[in-house]
Motif scaffolding. Structure first.
Motif, PDB file in Angstrom:
ATOM      1  N   LEU A  87      -3.740  -7.082   4.810  1.00 47.88           N
ATOM      2  CA  LEU A  87      -2.541  -6.261   4.983  1.00 47.88           C
ATOM      3  C   LEU A  87      -1.515  -6.544   3.888  1.00 47.88           C
ATOM      4  CD1 LEU A  87      -2.055  -6.314   8.861  1.00 47.88           C
ATOM      5  CD2 LEU A  87      -2.797  -4.408   7.446  1.00 47.88           C
ATOM      6  N   LEU A  88      -1.432  -7.812   3.441  1.00 50.78           N
ATOM      7  CA  LEU A  88      -0.548  -8.138   2.319  1.00 50.78           C
ATOM      8  C   LEU A  88      -0.996  -7.417   1.055  1.00 50.78           C
ATOM      9  CD1 LEU A  88       0.073 -11.994   2.688  1.00 50.78           C
ATOM     10  CD2 LEU A  88       1.768 -10.195   2.900  1.00 50.78           C
ATOM     11  N   ILE A  89      -2.304  -7.463   0.802  1.00 51.97           N
ATOM     12  CA  ILE A  89      -2.860  -6.783  -0.376  1.00 51.97           C
ATOM     13  C   ILE A  89      -2.568  -5.285  -0.309  1.00 51.97           C
ATOM     14  CG2 ILE A  89      -5.053  -6.017  -1.405  1.00 51.97           C
ATOM     15  CD1 ILE A  89      -4.466  -8.743  -2.344  1.00 51.97           C
ATOM     16  N   GLU A  90      -2.825  -4.699   0.866  1.00 50.17           N
ATOM     17  CA  GLU A  90      -2.611  -3.260   1.028  1.00 50.17           C
ATOM     18  C   GLU A  90      -1.135  -2.903   0.837  1.00 50.17           C
ATOM     19  OE1 GLU A  90      -3.931   0.284   4.120  1.00 50.17           O
ATOM     20  OE2 GLU A  90      -3.722  -1.766   4.841  1.00 50.17           O
ATOM     21  N   GLY A  91      -0.238  -3.746   1.355  1.00 51.04           N
ATOM     22  CA  GLY A  91       1.192  -3.481   1.213  1.00 51.04           C
ATOM     23  C   GLY A  91       1.636  -3.526  -0.240  1.00 51.04           C
ATOM     24  N   VAL A  92       1.175  -4.527  -0.986  1.00 49.95           N
ATOM     25  CA  VAL A  92       1.522  -4.643  -2.407  1.00 49.95           C
ATOM     26  C   VAL A  92       1.000  -3.440  -3.180  1.00 49.95           C
ATOM     27  CG1 VAL A  92       1.032  -5.952  -4.515  1.00 49.95           C
ATOM     28  CG2 VAL A  92       1.679  -7.163  -2.440  1.00 49.95           C
ATOM     29  N   CYS A  93      -0.252  -3.060  -2.924  1.00 52.46           N
ATOM     30  CA  CYS A  93      -0.869  -1.955  -3.671  1.00 52.46           C
ATOM     31  C   CYS A  93      -0.209  -0.610  -3.351  1.00 52.46           C
ATOM     32  CB  CYS A  93      -2.370  -1.897  -3.387  1.00 52.46           C
ATOM     33  SG  CYS A  93      -3.286  -3.290  -4.102  1.00 52.46           S
ATOM     34  N   LEU A  94       0.214  -0.428  -2.103  1.00 53.45           N
ATOM     35  CA  LEU A  94       0.899   0.818  -1.753  1.00 53.45           C
ATOM     36  C   LEU A  94       2.265   0.919  -2.426  1.00 53.45           C
ATOM     37  CD1 LEU A  94      -0.021   1.257   2.010  1.00 53.45           C
ATOM     38  CD2 LEU A  94      -0.370   2.946   0.206  1.00 53.45           C
ATOM     39  N   GLU A  95       2.910  -0.221  -2.642  1.00 54.60           N
ATOM     40  CA  GLU A  95       4.184  -0.192  -3.363  1.00 54.60           C
ATOM     41  C   GLU A  95       3.969   0.136  -4.835  1.00 54.60           C
ATOM     42  OE1 GLU A  95       7.597  -2.807  -1.922  1.00 54.60           O
ATOM     43  OE2 GLU A  95       5.846  -4.090  -1.608  1.00 54.60           O
TER      44      GLU A  95
END
Length: 551
Positions: free
Chosen positions: A421-429
């Protein structure tokens, strides 16, 4: 005992300072419907308490910071505003002067002859200061140059910059007397277990002993920097053939339990790239690199960075992504890898039954021990949210699902879920159009091949195509037959004295095996798929004949 009493008073003082005890009791016993964005009146009120708790943890130091970070991974137990706030924990504290770090500078040796009486004599403050200065000076002389002002300061360690053999290095040094403080804190937490169970109402599915053990293990790893050095060298080996991902080089001759000397990485933190005037094509490229590298860590290497936030990834001048800070890592075995691959495959292909069975396998649960119909319904909602949700990031809260059905998910799964979820959050930003599914497919295909399962090749093919309705129906049929077979096994064991029931079971078992083999050949037989089709047809014919005869 004296030190423990002092720490008790310090913890009590901090909790009273923020008025946390009554507010925590209220929040943990309030049952309300939370707004997804945590914007309703109750959410905002609870968020104020969560902020105070975060500030108290930061003030109390490493043990409590680790508790907060662990809370951010437990949305099944902790109200959502606390989960969000604990994710913002900043492990940044006022730095100690370099001379006060002298107790941890075990690379340097200052030989001072002292008689027994001299060693036992209580030193004056001036003598202690002079001794620390000599040790600090000896440590600095190891390097070509060394800046005693830290470039980063946390509750566990401080990081310095230096030059070693003509190359820039980062030197991580543990704060002195850290283990003593942590041991006292852990002892205090053990004393408070009855309070957590009875007053705060934590019990039942929440294993307090396991929770505290997780904290203890994390801290044990982080207070021995040799463990982090091993992690870094292992990551470096895993990515030695990957051009656009790097890990700082370790200088093992200049490492110890208290000191970690590594290559200094020049780069920009990913969290800073988000708001910089970088072409969108570059940002999208970074998301692909980050996602592929992380999926490789999880599903191919089985060894992954457990805290991949935007500050622990740097973009170098050649667009290489560098991972840093390997104090928190995770590992998963081949069996869990396989179950997770099957589970996510079912989620992404909207296969409710496959996802349900995969979830049970991950938790080591039996379908007969849960309300399987309700679980399928909840899984259907989760899959719908994953595949048709309106927002870019979907919080697939498997932990809550496990708690609801008393399925104890392995700790590795929960840790990994938070990391993804951290990875996904960073990539979505970085890229609002980011879709992890499109990047994940080729990596997952390779993971299936490496696992070397008997049907790996067939799953490899299915990953490269859209799911076909006919195949989905046959898979569902196979699962129904397997469930039926399990039912018949139970019936056979309970009535094994009746010979006639044994005979019926034998016929049903024969039909079930014939159906499963035929369906497998139909799915994976290529030019011989007609054999599977013939087998299924023969099975249906046998059932019809047996029904007509009343057998």
């Amino acid at each position: 005992m004296l030190e423990k009493t002092k720490r008790y008073l310090e913890v009590t003082r901090v909790f009273l300072k923020y008025n946390l005890i009554p507010e925590l009791y209220r929040d943990l016993h309030t049952n309300y419907i939370s707004n997804p964005d945590c914007a309703c009146a109750f959410d905002l009120e609870i968020r104020n308490t969560a902020v105070k708790l975060r500030q108290a943890f930061e003030e109390l130091g490493p043990t409590f910071i680790k508790i907060g970070q662990t809370m951010s991974k437990r949305p099944d137990l902790v109200p959502q505003p606390y989960v969000i706030e604990m994710a913002n924990l900043q492990d940044k504290v006022k730095p100690l002067p370099f001379e006060e770090m002298a107790e941890s500078l075990d690379l340097a040796c200052v030989c001072e002859y002292q008689t027994l009486a001299e060693r036992n004599r209580k030193k004056t403050e001036e003598e202690l200061k002079a001794s620390r200065e000599r040790k600090a000076k000896a440590f600095i002389e190891i390097f070509d140059s060394f800046d005693p002002e830290p470039i980063a300061s946390g509750s566990i360690a401080q990081v310095y910059k230096g030059i070693l053999k003509g190359k820039p290095v980062a030197v991580k040094i543990l704060r002195p007397n850290l283990i003593d403080i942590i041991n006292i804190d852990l002892s205090i937490l053990d004393d408070f277990k009855p309070v957590m169970r009875k007053v705060l109402g934590l019990g039942g599915n929440f294993d307090i002993d396991a929770f505290l053990l997780e904290i203890r293990e994390m801290l044990t790893r982080e207070v021995d920097l040799r463990t982090e050095a091993i992690n870094m060298r292992r990551f470096e080996d895993n990515f030695k053939n990957v051009k656009n991902v790097s890990v700082p080089k370790v200088y093992p001759d200049y490492c110890s339990a208290n000191v970690l000397t590594m290559e200094y990485i020049h780069g920009t933190q990913i969290k800073d790239i988000i708001n910089m005037p970088v072409p969108q094509s570059k940002k999208s490229e970074y998301t692909r690199t980050i996602t592929r590298s992380y999926l490789k860590q999880v599903y191919i290497d089985g060894f992954y960075h457990a805290d991949p936030h935007g500050g622990n990834m740097l973009v170098q001048e050649n667009d290489t992504i560098a991972f840093i800070d390997f104090g928190a890592v995770g590992s998963i075995d081949k069996e869990l890898q396989k179950h997770m691959l099957e589970f996510y495959y079912a989620i992404h292909n909207r296969d409710v039954e496959g996802a349900t069975q995969g979830f049970l396998k991950i938790g080591g649960a039996n379908a007969r021990d849960v309300d399987i119909r309700r679980l399928r319904k909840d899984m259907d909602s989760l899959i719908a949210n994953q595949n048709y949700g309106l927002e870019g990031r979907q919080s697939d809260n498997y932990a809550k699902l496990g708690l609801k059905y008393n399925i104890r998910l392995p700790g590795e799964f929960s840790t990994l879920q938070r990391a993804i979820l951290l990875i996904e959050g960073v990539c979505l930003e970085l890229d609002p159009r980011y879709n992890i599914k499109t990047i994940a497919i080729p990596v997952l295909m390779e993971a299936y091949k490496k696992l070397n399962e008997p049907k790996g090749h067939a799953i490899h093919i299915e990953f490269s195509t859209e799911p076909v309705d006919e195949k989905a129906e046959i898979r569902a049929t196979i699962r129904e037959v397997a469930d039926k077979l399990e039912e018949m096994g139970d019936r056979f064991l309970s009535l094994k004295q009746e010979e006639s029931r044994k005979t019926v079971f034998s016929k049903e078992l024969y039909l079930a095996v014939l159906l499963i083999i035929s369906a497998y050949i139909l799915l994976n037989g290529g030019t011989f798929s007609w054999v599977g089709l013939a087998g299924i047809g023969a099975s249906i014919l046998i059932v019809l004949v047996a029904t007509i005869r009343g057998d």
